[in-house]
Structure formats: structure tokens, C-alpha cells
Scaffold this motif. Structure first.
Motif, mmCIF file in Angstrom:
data_model
loop_
_atom_site.group_PDB
_atom_site.id
_atom_site.type_symbol
_atom_site.label_atom_id
_atom_site.label_comp_id
_atom_site.label_asym_id
_atom_site.label_seq_id
_atom_site.Cartn_x
_atom_site.Cartn_y
_atom_site.Cartn_z
ATOM 1 N N GLU A 1 -37.893 -12.011 -52.585
ATOM 2 C CA GLU A 1 -37.691 -13.579 -52.171
ATOM 3 C C GLU A 1 -36.492 -13.715 -51.620
ATOM 4 O O GLU A 1 -36.052 -14.801 -51.607
ATOM 5 N N LEU A 2 -35.861 -12.583 -50.966
ATOM 6 C CA LEU A 2 -34.472 -12.816 -50.481
ATOM 7 C C LEU A 2 -34.746 -13.753 -49.149
ATOM 8 O O LEU A 2 -35.378 -13.095 -48.329
ATOM 9 N N ARG A 3 -34.371 -14.863 -48.984
ATOM 10 C CA ARG A 3 -34.473 -15.541 -47.946
ATOM 11 C C ARG A 3 -33.524 -15.310 -46.938
ATOM 12 O O ARG A 3 -32.453 -15.149 -46.868
ATOM 13 N N LEU A 4 -34.249 -15.029 -45.681
ATOM 14 C CA LEU A 4 -33.503 -14.497 -44.540
ATOM 15 C C LEU A 4 -33.892 -15.223 -43.307
ATOM 16 O O LEU A 4 -35.054 -15.783 -42.980
ATOM 17 N N ASN A 5 -32.428 -15.501 -42.579
ATOM 18 C CA ASN A 5 -32.655 -16.355 -41.357
ATOM 19 C C ASN A 5 -32.614 -15.131 -40.280
ATOM 20 O O ASN A 5 -31.540 -15.191 -39.658
ATOM 21 N N ARG A 6 -33.673 -14.433 -40.044
ATOM 22 C CA ARG A 6 -33.618 -13.591 -39.166
ATOM 23 C C ARG A 6 -33.676 -14.121 -37.609
ATOM 24 O O ARG A 6 -34.444 -15.242 -37.332
ATOM 25 N N ARG A 7 -32.800 -13.626 -36.737
ATOM 26 C CA ARG A 7 -32.822 -14.022 -35.198
ATOM 27 C C ARG A 7 -32.240 -12.720 -34.444
ATOM 28 O O ARG A 7 -31.940 -11.815 -35.112
ATOM 29 N N SER A 8 -32.416 -13.012 -33.282
ATOM 30 C CA SER A 8 -31.785 -12.091 -32.232
ATOM 31 C C SER A 8 -30.396 -12.134 -32.432
ATOM 32 O O SER A 8 -29.862 -13.295 -32.094
ATOM 33 N N VAL A 9 -29.704 -11.088 -32.785
ATOM 34 C CA VAL A 9 -28.197 -11.175 -32.837
ATOM 35 C C VAL A 9 -27.766 -9.661 -32.197
ATOM 36 O O VAL A 9 -28.270 -8.550 -32.410
ATOM 37 N N SER A 10 -26.464 -9.906 -31.357
ATOM 38 C CA SER A 10 -25.894 -8.730 -30.740
ATOM 39 C C SER A 10 -25.136 -8.000 -32.012
ATOM 40 O O SER A 10 -24.373 -8.489 -32.788
ATOM 41 N N ALA A 11 -25.315 -6.608 -32.021
ATOM 42 C CA ALA A 11 -24.540 -5.690 -32.758
ATOM 43 C C ALA A 11 -22.944 -6.090 -32.711
ATOM 44 O O ALA A 11 -22.453 -5.993 -33.774
ATOM 45 N N ASP A 12 -22.656 -6.268 -31.595
ATOM 46 C CA ASP A 12 -21.042 -6.581 -31.106
ATOM 47 C C ASP A 12 -20.406 -7.546 -31.976
ATOM 48 O O ASP A 12 -19.616 -7.592 -32.618
ATOM 49 N N GLU A 13 -21.345 -8.833 -32.122
ATOM 50 C CA GLU A 13 -21.220 -10.076 -32.654
ATOM 51 C C GLU A 13 -20.994 -9.825 -34.072
ATOM 52 O O GLU A 13 -19.778 -10.191 -34.751
ATOM 53 N N LEU A 14 -21.934 -8.855 -34.826
ATOM 54 C CA LEU A 14 -21.844 -8.809 -36.060
ATOM 55 C C LEU A 14 -20.609 -7.877 -36.706
ATOM 56 O O LEU A 14 -20.132 -8.172 -37.557
ATOM 57 N N VAL A 15 -20.561 -7.023 -36.035
ATOM 58 C CA VAL A 15 -19.339 -5.936 -36.116
ATOM 59 C C VAL A 15 -18.061 -6.695 -35.928
ATOM 60 O O VAL A 15 -17.033 -6.602 -36.847
ATOM 61 N N GLU A 16 -17.836 -7.601 -35.064
ATOM 62 C CA GLU A 16 -16.771 -8.348 -34.864
ATOM 63 C C GLU A 16 -16.246 -9.286 -35.865
ATOM 64 O O GLU A 16 -15.286 -9.293 -36.512
#
Ligand code: ADP
Length: 481
Positions: free
Chosen positions: A323-338
Motif C-alpha cells: 500500500e505504499l502510495r506512489l505519485n508516479r509520473r514521467s520524470v527525467s533521470a537527470d532531474e532525479l540524480v541532480e
């Protein structure tokens, strides 16, 4: 064997069901065989009887034509009929035609028309009965009878009379034959049913014994005897069932152990900060120590430690329940790493560890909850920093592999032994270093990371070599528009 259960439903033991169906099957098979052979016999029997009769009539006709020529008429022919004993007893429908020898007796046997084949009449040229197998019919006109087969008797090319068969009861022979066949089939059915019963007892015993063992084992498992297993003796479906049962019992036992450990570990983890809090608060109350800013900071640290543990436990229980609530969306790997780098780089600098970042150019957007993915990266990064000596390297990279985005954190730290690696994703697992080093975590970080990655339909894994370093990685699917 057959009794109603406590809900009133009639319960039939499996062994009884098997015996019942095998006996029913044996009986059904013999009945079908009886029915089909009955049909086949009836259809071929008429033909056989007709052919047999016409052969016999031919032989009688030849004998009578000889008589006619010799006596120039039919006078006294009844005596010939009688002497031929056309309806003699003891001669059945299955008389051999070819095997008959010469001579009067065998000749007579070949002419016998057998029981049920009706009466044979000899008619003169005016269709009046001049000889008959039943003398009561003598002198009567043929029109009074239902005629079966007939044979014209010629003497020197002139019609002398006719041999006819009347009152034929074709069914008689068939019925006699079929009734004796049915008797044989009935015995066969009884025999088949007995054999089926004995066989089914063996088969059902063979089948139900492992099932009975499974039932007993399931009962023991329900009674919290988590160590009970069943032997897998066959490779068939029952063997597979036993295997599945053992697999299920393994899981239940493991989960039970984890559950017990979780409670014990949680109590243990809470005890330390709580006793520090309690000790300090009591000392403050009694005036043993003064409420200095250092004391307040240390109390705050302990409270933070408890609240972090509670938050982690909550995350873990949500992940466990799916039941882990996830707000999934399209996101760039660069943004996450940054984002992760920004939060981590100052810590790395403080510890004098070189922090490197490497993102494969042109990586497609990934599909995930940005906060949760950064949480996993930070967990990897903090662990890496914790186990890496000053001057070492921690590297965060992102790249494409088989339609998925892979994020990895590699360090040049202490590394792990294989037996340690087998447990790192288990809850509350901590190495000895983690336990003894100040600042070691609760042992829940990687278990939560695993829950988050699996909720993203990804995978998580670790590679490591003692004294060379470790590499923790996870995959996340790309965004599909
Ligand atoms: P914590 O870090 O709170 O102890 P984790 O679940 O994050 O808990 O990690 C569990 C264990 O995995 C650690 O105690 C440690 O033994 C091992 N571990 C994790 N990351 C590393 C690493 N980079 N190098 C060596 N061991 C590691």
C-alpha cells in the motif's frame, strides 16, 4: 464412509468416490458392450438364418425331386418327410455345412432346419400341402399361411411342387443366442465390478495416503507447528501439491520468524533512545544535571531517532501490505540524480569523500515517484558514505539497460562478505560495523528501499567485495506514453 458433515452436506470419502466410479465405469463398459454386440448380432443373425435355411431347403429339394421321379408323384411323401426328421432336436443354428459327411444320418442332419425356423411344407402343383413337418397341416391350402422362404421342385424340367417354410420365427434363435450371451455378459460384469473394486481399493489407498499426510500436516501447521513438512514421494500432481505445501510452510515459518524478530528488534531499537531520554529527564528532574543547550540537543537527537524509526516502520508496513502510495509520473533521470546529488554532496564533502556523478546522455524519461526514487538513492549514498574511508570515492550513475533505467551507487569502502550480502535487504539487518560505529542506522533502510523499488515494478540488487567496495543498484521502468 458416507455421512453428512456439520453443515448437513453429504461427505463421501475420496476412496469411496474412486471405488464407486471405477465400479460404475466397469458396469457401464460391459453394458455398452452387451448393447452393441446385441445390435450387431441381431443384424447379422437374420442373414445367417436365411442363408442357412435356403441351403438346407436346396438339399431337401434335391432329395424330394428324386422321390418324385422315382414314384411318379407325391404319394407317400410324408413318410420321407418323417424319415428325414427335418425338425430333429439337438441340432442348432450353428451346424457345420462343410463338415457333414455322406450317408443318411448326416444327410438328414444337413437338412434339419433347426428350432424356431418354422414348419416346412411340401405343396403339390395345386398348392395343397402334401407333406409337412407338422402333420396337422396336411391337406390345407397354402394361402392359409404366412410364407417365408420357398423353393420350386422340378422333376425333368417340369414343376412338381414347391417347398415352403411357414410360421417362421426368426427371433427365436436370436433371442436364445442373445439370452445366453447376456448371461455371459452379466457374469463378465460381475467379475469386472469385483476386479474394479479390488483395483480401486489399491489405487485409492495409494492416492489418499499422501493426501491424509497433507491433511495432518496442514492441521499441525494451523496449530502453529511451523516446522512440519510432508515427504514428497511422487512426481505427479499430489507430489506437486506436497511440494507446494512445503514451500508454503517454509514461507509461513520465515514470515513468523520475521514477525517475531520485527517485534523484538523494534522493542530493542526503541529501548536505547527511550532509556537515554528517561535517564537524562530523571537527572534533570533531580537536579543532577542542568538543562544546558547540549543536553537539549542530545535529547532532541534521541527523539528524532525514535521518530525516524517510527516513520521507517510505517513505510515498511505500507510496503509489506503493498500500500505504499506512489505519485508516479514521467520524470527525467537527470532531474532525479541532480536532486539526490544536491542533498548529498555537502555531506560527502564534510566526510572528505569524492563524490562523482555519471548519467548516460539521452536517457528516456522514467516512470516513477520522484520523491521515493530519490529516497532510495539517498539511502544508497548515505550507506556508501558511512562505509567509505575519507579519501575514498562514491559514484552515482544512471544508464539504460534492456528498456529500463538503472541507478547505481558504487563506493570504494569496506565491502561485504557474501554471507553478509545475502541479508542486507532484510529488515533490521545490520553488520557488526554498523552496530558499533556511531551513526549506524536502524537496519531498515535497504528493506524499505526494496519495498519502494518493487512497488515500481523494478529490481534491486547488490554486488560487493570485501575491502574493495560495494555497488548497490536498482531498476525502474521507462515511461510508456
Ligand atoms: P543501516 O544502514 O541503517 O544499518 P541498511 O538497511 O541501510 O541499514 O543497511 C543494512 C546493512 O547493509 C548495513 O548494516 C551494512 O551491513 C550493509 N551495507 C549497506 N550498504 C553498504 C555499503 N555501501 N557497504 C558495506 N555494507 C553496506
Amino acid at each position: 464412509m458416507v455421512k453428512p458433515d456439520r453443515h448437513g452436506v453429504v461427505v463421501m470419502r475420496l476412496g469411496v468416490k474412486i471405488s464407486f466410479s471405477m465400479v460404475a465405469l466397469a458396469l457401464l463398459a460391459t453394458l455398452i458392450a452387451a448393447y452393441l454386440s446385441g445390435i450387431a448380432i441381431r443384424s447379422s443373425f437374420d442373414l445367417y438364418v436365411d442363408r442357412n435355411l435356403s441351403y438346407r431347403l436346396d438339399r431337401i429339394g434335391v432329395a424330394l425331386a428324386g422321390y418324385y421321379l422315382e414314384n411318379k408323384g407325391w404319394t407317400g411323401v410324408q413318410a420321407v418327410f418323417d424319415s428325414l426328421q427335418l425338425k430333429g432336436s439337438g441340432y442348432g443354428y450353428h451346424g457345420g455345412q462343410e463338415g457333414a459327411g455322406k450317408g443318411r444320418r448326416s444327410m438328414s442332419a444337413e437338412m434339419m432346419i433347426g428350432p424356431g425356423s418354422g414348419d416346412v411344407l411340401l405343396l403339390d402343383a395345386d398348392d395343397i400341402v402334401v407333406a409337412a413337418t407338422d402333420v396337422a397341416l396336411l391337406g390345407r391350402a397354402v394361402s392359409a399361411f404366412s410364407i417365408g422362404q420357398s423353393l420350386l421342385i422340378e422333376a425333368n424340367g417340369v414343376a412338381a411342387g414347391k417347398l415352403v417354410v411357414v410360421n417362421q420365427q426368426k427371433g427365436f434363435l436370436e433371442n436364445e443366442f442373445i439370452s445366453s450371451l447376456n448371461k455371459a455378459i452379466l457374469w463378465a460384469a460381475v467379475f469386472a465390478a469385483i476386479v474394479a473394486l479390488i483395483l480401486s481399493m489399491f489405487v485409492s489407498k495409494h492416492l489418499t495416503r499422501p493426501l491424509a499426510m497433507l491433511t495432518t500436516a496442514a492441521g499441525r501447521l494451523a496449530g502453529r507447528e511451523f516446522g512440519c513438512r510432508v515427504p514428497v514421494v511422487t512426481g505427479d500432481e499430489i507430489g506437486e501439491l506436497a511440494q507446494s505445501f512445503n514451500f508454503m510452510a517454509d514461507n509461513i515459518e520465515r514470515n513468523e520468524r520475521l514477525r517475531r524478530n520485527l517485534i523484538a528488534d523494534t522493542a530493542h531499537e526503541l529501548r536505547t533512545p527511550l532509556s537515554i531520554l528517561r535517564g537524562n529527564l530523571e537527572s534533570l528532574q533531580e537536579g543532577i544535571i542542568k538543562p544546558s543547550p547540549e543536553i537539549i540537543i542530545s535529547l532532541h537527537d534521541e527523539v528524532m531517532r525514535i521518530s525516524r524509526l517510527v516513520n521507517e516502520l510505517q513505510d515498511l508496513s505500507l510496503a509489506d501490505a503493498g500500500e505504499l502510495r506512489l505519485n508516479r509520473r514521467s520524470v527525467s533521470a537527470d532531474e532525479l540524480v541532480e536532486k539526490a546529488s544536491l542533498l548529498f554532496s555537502s555531506e560527502a564533502k564534510q566526510e572528505n569523500v569524492n563524490f562523482l556523478v555519471d548519467v548516460q546522455p539521452g536517457m528516456p524519461q522514467i516512470y516513477g515517484d520522484p520523491d521515493r526514487i530519490v529516497q532510495v538513492m539517498l539511502n544508497f549514498l548515505k550507506n556508501a558514505l558511512f562505509y567509505t574511508e575519507p579519501g575514498g570515492i562514491v559514484k552515482l550513475s544512471a544508464f539504460i539497460k534492456d528498456d529500463q533505467g538503472i541507478f547505481s551507487v558504487q563506493d570504494t569502502g569496506l565491502g561485504m562478505a557474501p554471507e553478509e550480502m545475502a541479508h542486507v535487504f532484510e529488515r533490521f539487518y545490520r553488520s557488526e560495523q554498523s552496530r558499533h560505529r556511531a551513526g549506524g542506522g536502524t537496519g531498515l533502510g535497504l528493506a524499505i528501499a526494496k519495498g519502494i523499488v518493487e512497488a515500481h515494478d523494478g529490481e534491486i540488487w547488490a554486488e560487493s567485495k570485501v575491502n574493495e567496495g560495494s555497488k548497490f543498484s536498482f531498476s525502474v521502468p521507462f515511461y510508456q506514453a
